[in-house]
Design a protein around this motif. Structure first.
Motif, PDB file in Angstrom:
ATOM      1  N   ASN A  31       0.851  -1.196   0.000  1.00 43.22           N
ATOM      2  CA  ASN A  31       0.000   0.000   0.000  1.00 43.22           C
ATOM      3  C   ASN A  31       0.881   1.240   0.000  1.00 43.22           C
ATOM      4  O   ASN A  31       1.951   1.246   0.614  1.00 43.22           O
ATOM      5  CB  ASN A  31      -0.873   0.056   1.266  1.00 43.22           C
ATOM      6  CG  ASN A  31      -1.448  -1.296   1.626  1.00 43.22           C
ATOM      7  OD1 ASN A  31      -2.371  -1.761   0.975  1.00 43.22           O
ATOM      8  ND2 ASN A  31      -0.874  -1.953   2.633  1.00 43.22           N
ATOM      9  N   ASN A 150      -5.436   2.063 -10.827  1.00 46.86           N
ATOM     10  CA  ASN A 150      -6.826   1.622 -10.623  1.00 46.86           C
ATOM     11  C   ASN A 150      -7.336   0.740 -11.765  1.00 46.86           C
ATOM     12  O   ASN A 150      -8.304   0.005 -11.600  1.00 46.86           O
ATOM     13  CB  ASN A 150      -7.734   2.842 -10.446  1.00 46.86           C
ATOM     14  CG  ASN A 150      -9.107   2.457  -9.939  1.00 46.86           C
ATOM     15  OD1 ASN A 150      -9.229   1.804  -8.902  1.00 46.86           O
ATOM     16  ND2 ASN A 150     -10.141   2.811 -10.683  1.00 46.86           N
ATOM     17  N   PHE A 155      -5.615  -3.471  -8.128  1.00 49.41           N
ATOM     18  CA  PHE A 155      -5.849  -2.166  -7.485  1.00 49.41           C
ATOM     19  C   PHE A 155      -7.247  -1.612  -7.761  1.00 49.41           C
ATOM     20  O   PHE A 155      -7.627  -0.582  -7.216  1.00 49.41           O
ATOM     21  CB  PHE A 155      -4.801  -1.153  -7.966  1.00 49.41           C
ATOM     22  CG  PHE A 155      -3.415  -1.496  -7.526  1.00 49.41           C
ATOM     23  CD1 PHE A 155      -2.948  -1.097  -6.280  1.00 49.41           C
ATOM     24  CD2 PHE A 155      -2.580  -2.250  -8.338  1.00 49.41           C
ATOM     25  CE1 PHE A 155      -1.672  -1.434  -5.861  1.00 49.41           C
ATOM     26  CE2 PHE A 155      -1.301  -2.592  -7.930  1.00 49.41           C
ATOM     27  CZ  PHE A 155      -0.844  -2.190  -6.689  1.00 49.41           C
ATOM     28  N   GLN A 156      -7.995  -2.296  -8.605  1.00 50.65           N
ATOM     29  CA  GLN A 156      -9.326  -1.828  -8.985  1.00 50.65           C
ATOM     30  C   GLN A 156     -10.193  -1.594  -7.752  1.00 50.65           C
ATOM     31  O   GLN A 156     -10.324  -2.484  -6.901  1.00 50.65           O
ATOM     32  CB  GLN A 156      -9.996  -2.885  -9.855  1.00 50.65           C
ATOM     33  CG  GLN A 156     -11.272  -2.421 -10.495  1.00 50.65           C
ATOM     34  CD  GLN A 156     -11.087  -2.257 -11.995  1.00 50.65           C
ATOM     35  OE1 GLN A 156     -10.685  -3.201 -12.671  1.00 50.65           O
ATOM     36  NE2 GLN A 156     -11.365  -1.076 -12.478  1.00 50.65           N
ATOM     37  N   ARG A 158      -9.484   0.110  -5.286  1.00 55.49           N
ATOM     38  CA  ARG A 158      -8.653   0.229  -4.073  1.00 55.49           C
ATOM     39  C   ARG A 158      -7.822   1.511  -4.100  1.00 55.49           C
ATOM     40  O   ARG A 158      -6.804   1.615  -3.428  1.00 55.49           O
ATOM     41  CB  ARG A 158      -7.720  -0.991  -3.958  1.00 55.49           C
ATOM     42  CG  ARG A 158      -8.381  -2.360  -4.109  1.00 55.49           C
ATOM     43  CD  ARG A 158      -9.252  -2.745  -2.929  1.00 55.49           C
ATOM     44  NE  ARG A 158      -8.623  -2.576  -1.628  1.00 55.49           N
ATOM     45  CZ  ARG A 158      -7.821  -3.474  -1.067  1.00 55.49           C
ATOM     46  NH1 ARG A 158      -7.523  -4.589  -1.685  1.00 55.49           N
ATOM     47  NH2 ARG A 158      -7.312  -3.254   0.130  1.00 55.49           N
ATOM     48  N   LYS A 231     -12.631   1.671   4.304  1.00 59.83           N
ATOM     49  CA  LYS A 231     -12.506   1.036   2.982  1.00 59.83           C
ATOM     50  C   LYS A 231     -11.143   0.401   2.732  1.00 59.83           C
ATOM     51  O   LYS A 231     -10.984  -0.364   1.780  1.00 59.83           O
ATOM     52  CB  LYS A 231     -12.807   2.062   1.877  1.00 59.83           C
ATOM     53  CG  LYS A 231     -14.210   2.631   1.919  1.00 59.83           C
ATOM     54  CD  LYS A 231     -15.239   1.661   1.345  1.00 59.83           C
ATOM     55  CE  LYS A 231     -16.596   2.343   1.291  1.00 59.83           C
ATOM     56  NZ  LYS A 231     -17.628   1.492   0.728  1.00 59.83           N
ATOM     57  N   LYS A 232     -10.164   0.791   3.508  1.00 60.99           N
ATOM     58  CA  LYS A 232      -8.819   0.215   3.415  1.00 60.99           C
ATOM     59  C   LYS A 232      -8.258   0.191   1.994  1.00 60.99           C
ATOM     60  O   LYS A 232      -7.911  -0.860   1.442  1.00 60.99           O
ATOM     61  CB  LYS A 232      -8.812  -1.195   4.018  1.00 60.99           C
ATOM     62  CG  LYS A 232      -9.313  -1.173   5.463  1.00 60.99           C
ATOM     63  CD  LYS A 232      -9.443  -2.545   6.058  1.00 60.99           C
ATOM     64  CE  LYS A 232      -9.956  -2.481   7.485  1.00 60.99           C
ATOM     65  NZ  LYS A 232     -11.425  -2.187   7.566  1.00 60.99           N
ATOM     66  N   PRO A 233      -8.163   1.379   1.378  1.00 60.51           N
ATOM     67  CA  PRO A 233      -7.601   1.442   0.019  1.00 60.51           C
ATOM     68  C   PRO A 233      -6.125   1.042   0.008  1.00 60.51           C
ATOM     69  O   PRO A 233      -5.434   1.178   1.018  1.00 60.51           O
ATOM     70  CB  PRO A 233      -7.755   2.930  -0.348  1.00 60.51           C
ATOM     71  CG  PRO A 233      -7.740   3.637   0.965  1.00 60.51           C
ATOM     72  CD  PRO A 233      -8.434   2.718   1.929  1.00 60.51           C
ATOM     73  N   ARG A 234      -5.661   0.563  -1.135  1.00 58.90           N
ATOM     74  CA  ARG A 234      -4.233   0.249  -1.285  1.00 58.90           C
ATOM     75  C   ARG A 234      -3.424   1.486  -1.673  1.00 58.90           C
ATOM     76  O   ARG A 234      -2.227   1.538  -1.437  1.00 58.90           O
ATOM     77  CB  ARG A 234      -4.033  -0.856  -2.333  1.00 58.90           C
ATOM     78  CG  ARG A 234      -4.549  -2.216  -1.876  1.00 58.90           C
ATOM     79  CD  ARG A 234      -4.106  -3.296  -2.822  1.00 58.90           C
ATOM     80  NE  ARG A 234      -2.649  -3.425  -2.818  1.00 58.90           N
ATOM     81  CZ  ARG A 234      -1.963  -4.168  -3.686  1.00 58.90           C
ATOM     82  NH1 ARG A 234      -2.594  -4.819  -4.626  1.00 58.90           N
ATOM     83  NH2 ARG A 234      -0.649  -4.244  -3.613  1.00 58.90           N
ATOM     84  N   GLU A 278      -4.077  -4.646   7.829  1.00 62.75           N
ATOM     85  CA  GLU A 278      -3.973  -4.454   6.371  1.00 62.75           C
ATOM     86  C   GLU A 278      -2.795  -3.556   5.991  1.00 62.75           C
ATOM     87  O   GLU A 278      -2.356  -3.570   4.841  1.00 62.75           O
ATOM     88  CB  GLU A 278      -5.251  -3.800   5.817  1.00 62.75           C
ATOM     89  CG  GLU A 278      -6.501  -4.640   5.937  1.00 62.75           C
ATOM     90  CD  GLU A 278      -7.175  -4.519   7.311  1.00 62.75           C
ATOM     91  OE1 GLU A 278      -6.627  -3.826   8.209  1.00 62.75           O
ATOM     92  OE2 GLU A 278      -8.238  -5.125   7.483  1.00 62.75           O
ATOM     93  N   TYR A 279      -2.339  -2.741   6.950  1.00 61.77           N
ATOM     94  CA  TYR A 279      -1.317  -1.743   6.624  1.00 61.77           C
ATOM     95  C   TYR A 279      -0.002  -1.941   7.380  1.00 61.77           C
ATOM     96  O   TYR A 279       1.051  -1.533   6.905  1.00 61.77           O
ATOM     97  CB  TYR A 279      -1.839  -0.332   6.932  1.00 61.77           C
ATOM     98  CG  TYR A 279      -2.967   0.106   6.029  1.00 61.77           C
ATOM     99  CD1 TYR A 279      -2.731   0.443   4.704  1.00 61.77           C
ATOM    100  CD2 TYR A 279      -4.283   0.184   6.500  1.00 61.77           C
ATOM    101  CE1 TYR A 279      -3.763   0.850   3.870  1.00 61.77           C
ATOM    102  CE2 TYR A 279      -5.328   0.583   5.675  1.00 61.77           C
ATOM    103  CZ  TYR A 279      -5.060   0.918   4.362  1.00 61.77           C
ATOM    104  OH  TYR A 279      -6.083   1.317   3.537  1.00 61.77           O
TER     105      TYR A 279
END
Ligand SMILES: [Zn+2]
Length: 366
Positions: A31, A150, A155-156, A158, A231-234, A278-279
């Motif tokens: 991430n 994205n 990564f879509q 995310r 949402k925990k985006p990457r 997650e991070y």
């Protein structure tokens, strides 16, 4: 003889190649969180508060004594740590920071305009496009590394971007972008809404507009943090705006206060990341600025083509793959390297897809 020599060199070459593969350390970054604070000068980042601006005449400071108590120490290392303690205690010790011109480390934009839109565009597309030459809200003709990531299955959905300045809808071409972009005073609508997001939207709608197009930084920061938690985006991009706004107003006290707050936000963000599975241990933080500013009593307030020294920026990187080389000396980076650096940290070769883009900053990679 010749063919034996050939076979031998083929064997040697493949042996060397496999050794190199074996020697390349595994990349840990999954991430990337990229934070930019608008127009914060390298001078304050590396030297702390500027004594020439802590006055009424040049910095618009009415209570000089109070400002000196808050941000003044006699030597630059203590002074900068007072202004940005997380940057200097944590990022600069466990990561790297480029751009201290006093140590012959130069970080600079390559666009000739030294304005925000050209700077953010250079940062996120990886090159300076001469068509992007003003802050007018014209949709960016070029996709950014955020679009590029994205579109990849890994990564879509995310990727997300939050910005104080409403012009980010144009910079990121949000009509074309297929990831969430929240900017300016618009409410942020997510599925599901959380009580914190509801409150942040109420504050944004109800606050007196200190700056016409840029809400105070606490709003986009906490909106982005809430999104990150749920949402925990990457890949998360966050642009903060107060540092530039207070400087244009000639208010040196609040310019310093804004920089100090940005540092506190970075600490809160990093601390939060380390509590989330997650991070934790798999996230790289990049921090930078879109342009520098002038020097001296009047020029510190501005930037642009008429102020050549506003091309100087700074770049900090902290993460599990970045060697702890600390404050860099005799090292040069360009703003156009940042897009490919984001890609490379995630194991993706942006520079190969976008040949116009600058190459990744090799020293921050494993
Ligand atoms: Zn500006």
């Amino acid at each position: 003889m010749r063919s034996r020599l050939f076979r031998r060199s083929v064997f040697l070459a493949s042996a060397i190649a496999s050794l190199l593969v074996a020697a390349a350390p595994a990349r840990k970054t999954q991430n990337v969180i990229f934070v930019m604070t608008d127009g914060l000068r390298w001078q304050e980042v590396f030297r702390g508060a500027d004594p020439d601006l802590m006055d009424k005449e040049h910095g618009g400071v009415s209570d000089v004594g109070a400002l000196r108590r808050a941000y003044w120490r006699d030597n630059a290392p203590e002074r900068r740590e007072l202004l940005m303690p997380f940057l200097w205690h944590d990022i600069a010790k466990a990561g790297q920071i480029f751009g201290n011109r006093d140590l012959d480390s130069e970080a600079a934009v390559t666009n000739e305009f030294k304005l925000s839109y050209p700077g953010y565009s250079e940062t996120l597309t990886g090159f300076a496009d001469p068509r992007v030459q003003s802050n007018d809200a014209i949709p960016n003709p070029n996709p950014t590394v955020l679009d590029w990531l994205n579109q990849k299955p890994a990564f879509q959905g995310r990727v997300a971007a939050f910005a104080a300045w409403d012009t980010f809808h144009a910079i990121l071409n949000s009509d074309r972008a297929s990831f969430p972009v929240n900017a300016g005073y618009e409410p942020f609508v997510a599925e599901p809404m959380t009580p914190r997001l509801e409150l942040l939207n109420q504050l944004k709608a109800g606050m007196t507009r200190t700056f016409q197009f840029v809400p105070l930084d606490s709003i986009p920061f906490y909106t982005a943090l809430e999104y990150l938690k749920s949402k925990k985006p990457r890949v998360l991009f966050l642009s903060l705006g107060e540092t530039d706004e207070w400087a244009h107003d000639g208010n040196y006290r609040d310019y310093l206060n804004a920089a100090h707050h940005v540092d506190a936000y970075l600490r809160e963000l990093w601390t939060t990341l380390q509590t989330m599975p997650e991070y934790q241990g798999s996230t790289t933080l990049i921090v930078s600025t879109d342009h520098g500013r002038g020097t001296g009593g009047e020029d510190w307030k501005g930037h642009g083509a008429r102020i050549p020294e506003s091309k100087y920026i700074w770049v900090a990187v902290l993460g599990p793959d970045t060697p702890a080389l600390g404050e860099r000396s005799h090292a040069e980076v360009k703003q156009n390297q940042l897009a490919a650096t984001v890609g490379a940290l995630l194991g993706e070769d942006y520079a190969a897809s976008v040949p116009a883009a600058g190459k990744p900053i090799g020293e921050v990679l494993p």
